[in-house]
Design a protein around this motif. Structure first.
Motif, short mmCIF file in Angstrom:
data_model
loop_
_atom_site.label_atom_id
_atom_site.label_comp_id
_atom_site.label_asym_id
_atom_site.label_seq_id
_atom_site.Cartn_x
_atom_site.Cartn_y
_atom_site.Cartn_z
N ILE A 1 -24.40 -0.68 59.06
CA ILE A 1 -25.10 -0.71 60.34
C ILE A 1 -24.26 -0.05 61.43
O ILE A 1 -24.77 0.71 62.26
CB ILE A 1 -25.47 -2.16 60.71
CG1 ILE A 1 -26.63 -2.64 59.83
CG2 ILE A 1 -25.85 -2.27 62.19
CD1 ILE A 1 -26.89 -4.10 59.90
N TYR A 2 -22.97 -0.29 61.41
CA TYR A 2 -22.10 0.37 62.38
C TYR A 2 -22.01 1.87 62.10
O TYR A 2 -21.88 2.68 63.04
CB TYR A 2 -20.72 -0.28 62.38
CG TYR A 2 -20.69 -1.55 63.20
CD1 TYR A 2 -20.65 -1.52 64.58
CD2 TYR A 2 -20.73 -2.80 62.58
CE1 TYR A 2 -20.64 -2.68 65.34
CE2 TYR A 2 -20.73 -3.98 63.33
CZ TYR A 2 -20.69 -3.90 64.70
OH TYR A 2 -20.70 -5.05 65.45
N GLU A 3 -22.08 2.27 60.83
CA GLU A 3 -22.17 3.69 60.51
C GLU A 3 -23.44 4.27 61.12
O GLU A 3 -23.44 5.38 61.66
CB GLU A 3 -22.17 3.89 59.00
CG GLU A 3 -20.83 3.68 58.32
CD GLU A 3 -19.85 4.79 58.63
OE1 GLU A 3 -20.29 5.96 58.73
OE2 GLU A 3 -18.65 4.50 58.80
N GLY A 4 -24.53 3.51 61.02
CA GLY A 4 -25.79 3.96 61.60
C GLY A 4 -25.73 4.08 63.11
O GLY A 4 -26.33 5.00 63.68
N PHE A 5 -25.03 3.16 63.76
CA PHE A 5 -24.85 3.27 65.21
C PHE A 5 -24.18 4.60 65.57
O PHE A 5 -24.56 5.27 66.52
CB PHE A 5 -24.00 2.12 65.73
CG PHE A 5 -24.77 0.86 66.01
CD1 PHE A 5 -25.82 0.86 66.90
CD2 PHE A 5 -24.44 -0.32 65.37
CE1 PHE A 5 -26.53 -0.30 67.17
CE2 PHE A 5 -25.14 -1.49 65.62
CZ PHE A 5 -26.19 -1.48 66.52
N ASP A 6 -23.15 4.97 64.81
CA ASP A 6 -22.44 6.21 65.09
C ASP A 6 -23.34 7.43 64.88
O ASP A 6 -23.18 8.45 65.56
CB ASP A 6 -21.21 6.32 64.19
CG ASP A 6 -20.15 5.28 64.52
OD1 ASP A 6 -20.16 4.77 65.66
OD2 ASP A 6 -19.32 4.96 63.65
N ILE A 7 -24.28 7.33 63.95
CA ILE A 7 -25.19 8.44 63.68
C ILE A 7 -26.30 8.50 64.71
O ILE A 7 -26.58 9.54 65.31
CB ILE A 7 -25.78 8.32 62.26
CG1 ILE A 7 -24.67 8.49 61.22
CG2 ILE A 7 -26.88 9.35 62.04
CD1 ILE A 7 -25.09 8.14 59.81
N LEU A 8 -26.97 7.37 64.94
CA LEU A 8 -28.09 7.33 65.89
C LEU A 8 -27.62 7.48 67.33
O LEU A 8 -28.33 8.02 68.17
CB LEU A 8 -28.84 6.00 65.72
CG LEU A 8 -30.20 5.87 66.40
CD1 LEU A 8 -31.15 6.98 65.94
CD2 LEU A 8 -30.80 4.51 66.14
#
Length: 397
Positions: free
Chosen positions: A330-337
């Motif tokens: 989810i934190y990886e997704g934050f960095d992407i989004l």
């Protein structure tokens, strides 16, 4: 405990729905004075990257004098503005590029974007451009030009972008956040413009939906389900209700998570050349772990079965590994989004709250278990008379 978990789930869901909103720029193009008191008949605030477009359309010869303005730039950045009659995307764009050279002078030229990794070298466009020049002052870059427009360019897609310079030449821009939202439409005749092309808006919605589904399922429901199984089952009065609550929570998380995983696969297929390998690989692993847990539910031995201890070890290990990987991804997704910082902070607050609740209930349940064991031990000791006399008496009886 149930009320606290329910409140956290609802709060988390509402917070992540807010990803569908995007901030607007506080400043407007009408309040920006152009150098040398240049005046254009129309201007629009482009929704991202602190950019603005001014233009005057000349009906008699189908030309448009334009001024693209990007604030907050530095000498180490390049900027560009482009038209793309082939669609709302970067590939196919007919771009005007500008940046500051090492000696302080400005370079402005045209280039056609033919791939996701273009050379950005000067080249001709599908339409004629004249009077092209650029300037940089007070932290902003401006590109001026006269566009000689064909009929299919009077109402079309526009793209704008910024990126870093490497050895004095433009290099790849970011593929996250506002850099993938900088697409819209423009009508030079009517002055109308929209934020985001159709394909871009659709992709952005899918990215937001993907993020919301996965954050709520893997990132909130899954940890809550594990906490129910670990702490609620300690209370004898909650048996077997805790089991059905646990299954309902985890099954809901899995179903919603699979939906989020599916949107991620669709995003990957629609974004050829853009890959987030770590995020994708963790996502595939989570889907496999979640599916294994569903099969484990179907193959669960009875509590007194000799293989139950091995099943327990497998179920706990996969479950806790899934939760750890979920939060990481989810934190990886934050960095992407790359949403506003407050949404990442909100999720962090939810995870910290769950962690605090888990620590408190871990201590309480251990106290309950220890107290219960002592009570059972005291009862056995009383029944056996401490010296074993009671036990022998029962045997004799």
């Amino acid at each position: 405990m149930g009320k606290s978990l329910g409140a956290l789930i609802i709060t988390g869901f509402l917070l992540f729905l807010s990803f569908f909103t995007s901030p607007s720029q506080a400043q407007t193009c009408n309040g920006l004075a152009l150098p040398s008191n240049q005046v254009y008949s129309t201007c629009v605030d482009l929704p991202v990257l602190s950019s603005y477009l001014h233009w005057t359309f000349h009906q008699d010869n189908s030309t448009a004098d334009i001024a693209f303005r990007k604030t907050g730039t530095s000498p180490t950045n390049w900027v560009c503005w482009a038209l793309n009659p082939s669609g709302g995307r970067m590939v196919g764009s007919q771009a005007l590029v500008a940046f500051q050279q090492a000696n302080g002078s400005m370079t402005a030229y045209t280039t056609s974007i033919d791939s996701l990794g273009p050379s950005m070298r000067p080249g001709s466009l599908s339409f004629r451009v004249s009077n092209l020049r650029a300037q940089h002052s007070n932290g902003e870059t401006l590109i001026f030009a006269t566009l000689h427009l064909d009929a299919n360019l009077l109402s079309t897609n526009q793209v704008w972008q910024e990126g870093p310079l490497a050895s004095g030449t433009p290099s790849m821009h970011s593929t996250t956040g506002d850099n993938v939202r900088s697409i819209g439409t423009i009508n030079f005749q009517t002055g109308a413009s929209t934020a985001g092309g159709g394909a871009s808006n659709s992709r952005l919605r899918k990215r937001n939906i993907h993020g919301v589904l996965n954050a709520v399922s893997w990132g909130i429901l899954m940890p809550c389900g594990a906490m129910i199984a670990r702490y609620v089952k300690v209370f004898q009065v909650a048996n077997p209700a805790w089991f059905y609550l646990h299954v309902a929570c985890q099954l809901s998380a899995y179903i919603i998570g699979v939906a989020g995983w599916g949107t991620g696969l669709k995003l990957g297929s629609d974004s050829v050349g853009i890959q987030y390998n770590k995020h994708r690989n963790i996502g595939i692993t989570l889907f496999c772990f979640g599916t294994l847990q569903m099969f484990a539910l179907l193959l669960r031995p009875k509590p007194d079965h000799k293989y139950r201890v091995y099943w327990n070890f497998y179920h706990y290990a996969i479950g806790y590994a899934t939760i750890a990987l979920s939060i990481t991804n989810i934190y990886e997704g934050f960095d992407i989004l790359n949403p506003e910082k407050k949404w990442k902070s909100a999720y962090t607050g939810i995870i910290i709250s769950l962690g605090v609740i888990a620590l408190v209930w871990e201590a309480l349940t251990w106290l309950i278990v220890i107290k219960r064991k002592r009570a059972v031990g005291s009862a056995d000791k009383y029944a056996n008379g401490g010296t074993g006399y009671g036990h022998r008496t029962q045997q004799n009886a």
